[in-house]
Design a protein around this motif. Structure first.
Motif, PDB file in Angstrom:
ATOM      1  N   LEU A 123      20.584  46.075   5.326  1.00  0.00           N
ATOM      2  CA  LEU A 123      20.478  45.972   6.947  1.00  0.00           C
ATOM      3  C   LEU A 123      20.063  44.528   7.261  1.00  0.00           C
ATOM      4  O   LEU A 123      20.323  43.921   8.434  1.00  0.00           O
ATOM      5  N   GLU A 124      19.289  43.803   6.318  1.00  0.00           N
ATOM      6  CA  GLU A 124      19.086  42.422   6.694  1.00  0.00           C
ATOM      7  C   GLU A 124      20.330  41.493   6.707  1.00  0.00           C
ATOM      8  O   GLU A 124      20.560  40.866   7.454  1.00  0.00           O
ATOM      9  N   LEU A 162      23.132  42.936   7.143  1.00  0.00           N
ATOM     10  CA  LEU A 162      23.908  43.308   8.251  1.00  0.00           C
ATOM     11  C   LEU A 162      23.491  42.523   9.572  1.00  0.00           C
ATOM     12  O   LEU A 162      24.418  42.053  10.488  1.00  0.00           O
ATOM     13  N   GLU A 163      22.408  42.474   9.574  1.00  0.00           N
ATOM     14  CA  GLU A 163      21.868  41.696  10.770  1.00  0.00           C
ATOM     15  C   GLU A 163      22.124  40.255  10.854  1.00  0.00           C
ATOM     16  O   GLU A 163      22.432  39.616  11.847  1.00  0.00           O
ATOM     17  N   THR A 164      22.282  39.513   9.564  1.00  0.00           N
ATOM     18  CA  THR A 164      22.823  38.185   9.344  1.00  0.00           C
ATOM     19  C   THR A 164      24.275  38.108   9.844  1.00  0.00           C
ATOM     20  O   THR A 164      24.602  37.187  10.724  1.00  0.00           O
ATOM     21  N   TYR A 165      25.021  39.163   9.571  1.00  0.00           N
ATOM     22  CA  TYR A 165      26.512  39.144   9.844  1.00  0.00           C
ATOM     23  C   TYR A 165      26.731  39.255  11.352  1.00  0.00           C
ATOM     24  O   TYR A 165      27.484  38.533  12.123  1.00  0.00           O
ATOM     25  N   ASN A 166      25.551  40.182  11.724  1.00  0.00           N
ATOM     26  CA  ASN A 166      25.699  40.572  13.423  1.00  0.00           C
ATOM     27  C   ASN A 166      25.283  39.111  14.108  1.00  0.00           C
ATOM     28  O   ASN A 166      25.776  38.675  15.253  1.00  0.00           O
ATOM     29  N   LYS A 167      24.469  38.512  13.725  1.00  0.00           N
ATOM     30  CA  LYS A 167      23.949  37.097  14.354  1.00  0.00           C
ATOM     31  C   LYS A 167      25.102  36.165  14.305  1.00  0.00           C
ATOM     32  O   LYS A 167      25.439  35.385  15.238  1.00  0.00           O
ATOM     33  N   LYS A 168      25.514  36.150  13.088  1.00  0.00           N
ATOM     34  CA  LYS A 168      26.792  35.290  12.994  1.00  0.00           C
ATOM     35  C   LYS A 168      27.904  35.529  13.573  1.00  0.00           C
ATOM     36  O   LYS A 168      28.659  34.415  14.529  1.00  0.00           O
ATOM     37  N   GLU A 179      28.822  48.012   6.204  1.00  0.00           N
ATOM     38  CA  GLU A 179      28.387  49.233   6.843  1.00  0.00           C
ATOM     39  C   GLU A 179      28.794  50.496   6.225  1.00  0.00           C
ATOM     40  O   GLU A 179      28.393  51.773   6.271  1.00  0.00           O
ATOM     41  N   ASP A 198      28.082  37.182  16.589  1.00  0.00           N
ATOM     42  CA  ASP A 198      27.777  36.873  17.699  1.00  0.00           C
ATOM     43  C   ASP A 198      27.537  35.286  18.085  1.00  0.00           C
ATOM     44  O   ASP A 198      28.092  34.864  19.282  1.00  0.00           O
ATOM     45  N   LYS A 208      31.054  42.508   7.338  1.00  0.00           N
ATOM     46  CA  LYS A 208      30.288  43.494   8.008  1.00  0.00           C
ATOM     47  C   LYS A 208      30.783  45.143   8.044  1.00  0.00           C
ATOM     48  O   LYS A 208      29.942  45.951   7.718  1.00  0.00           O
TER      49      LYS A 208
END
Length: 355
Positions: free
Chosen positions: A259-260, A262-268, A139, A270, A135
């Motif tokens: 960004l998609e 990155l969102e996958t990384y954030n969900k993972k 970023e 979390d 991530k």
């Protein structure tokens, strides 16, 4: 033993009785004394009633027989109790053996689960660390891409703005001889174009820069040359505008993908931080607690099993001793009955009989 005591007392009684009558000699040996007493009893058999003696012997024999019956009855009762106790503690040993085996198997399973949970926790923590690094790298990539894009867009905008200024300037030229202001403007535009960092398009605008500088230095600009330059400027502007649009399209597409991702990384991250890792930590804590409880149950079951085995062995040992005691008592009773029978035979042979 009772028969010996009774016979001894009887012998002593008759010996004293005979001695008081002056008919008893003074034998020197124990055997002689006993034989003398029986001979005297035989001689006196017609003078005394020996029924009480035989009644006493019969009573003693009956007591021995009753003692034997009582012993057999007690032995049977002890045997029944032994069988009951043996069955009870054998069942206990079987029960606690199965319980120990079950607790042991449960502990093995719990320890396997604990190892699995700990291994999964380690893997998920490593996955979290790896995802956080990915991530951070993504970023940084997004940030650098934005910087690069903004710089390139700025270069495109500057170049197009310079071209627009040049087109406007050249379109307004009417005299072949340039005035000083127009010449200076061309030089300025040429310098601006030369400072633009558009490597992929430099091959297109470098000739224009050269023409600008030539016109500015010679102060001459015929209409044919101007038309040629304007055509080149418009072509270059269209090329730069297309490049700018392509750059924006590519940038937006790549940014959307990043960004998609990155969102996958954030969900993972979390899910790992708030769900998976806490769940595994709870499973580990609960399993450790279950292992403690199960270990205590196993220790208790093992202690109960050891105690049951010890008690069962005590029951077996006690029964072995009881059987030996029973056999010894029966042998003693048999021996005493034989002695009684032998005594009666001796008495009868000596002429002492029941009247």
């Amino acid at each position: 033993m009772k028969s010996f005591i009774l016979l001894g007392l009887l012998s002593l009684t008759f010996a004293v009785s005979i001695s008081s009558q002056g008919t008893l000699t003074n034998p020197t040996s124990r055997v002689e004394r006993i034989m003398t007493k029986f001979m005297q009893l035989s001689e006196m058999s017609t003078q005394f009633n020996f029924n009480k003696l035989f009644d006493a012997i019969d009573q003693l024999s009956a007591q021995l027989k009753q003692s034997e019956v009582d012993e057999n009855n007690l032995f049977d009762a002890d045997f029944a109790q032994y069988v009951e106790d043996q069955a009870f503690y054998t069942d206990l040993v079987t029960f606690y053996t199965a319980e120990v085996a079950q607790h042991t198997e449960d502990l093995r399973s719990l320890n396997n689960h604990l190892d699995s949970y700990q291994q999964q926790l380690t893997q998920r923590q490593e996955e979290l660390d790896r995802t956080q690094k990915q991530k951070a790298q993504l970023e940084e990539t997004i940030r650098q891409n934005e910087i690069t894009y903004n710089k390139q867009i700025s270069d495109f905008n500057t170049a197009i703005d310079v071209l627009d200024q040049a087109i406007q300037l050249l379109s307004g030229l009417r005299n072949p001889v340039l005035i000083q202001t127009e010449s200076d403007q061309l030089k300025t535009l040429a310098n601006k174009l030369n400072s633009i960092n558009l490597k992929n398009h430099r091959v297109l605008y470098q000739p224009i820069i050269d023409i600008f500088m030539q016109i500015a230095q010679n102060n001459l600009a015929n209409q044919d040359l101007l038309k040629k330059v304007l055509s080149m400027l418009n072509g270059l502007r269209n090329s730069l505008d297309g490049g700018r649009n392509a750059l924006t399209s590519n940038y937006n597409s790549e940014r959307a993908s990043n960004l998609e991702l990155l969102e996958t990384y954030n969900k993972k991250i979390d899910a790992l931080v708030n769900e998976v890792i806490p769940m595994l930590q709870d499973l580990i804590a609960n399993t450790i607690e279950q292992i403690k409880v199960k270990t205590e149950l196993l220790n208790n079951a093992q202690a109960n099993l050891d105690e049951a085995k010890e008690t069962l062995q005590y029951i077996e040992d006690r029964w072995v001793k009881r059987k030996a005691q029973h056999a010894a008592l029966l042998a003693e009773y048999e021996k005493e009955q034989a002695l009684i029978a032998q005594t009666i035979t001796v008495l009868q042979r000596g002429g002492v009989r029941r009247q």
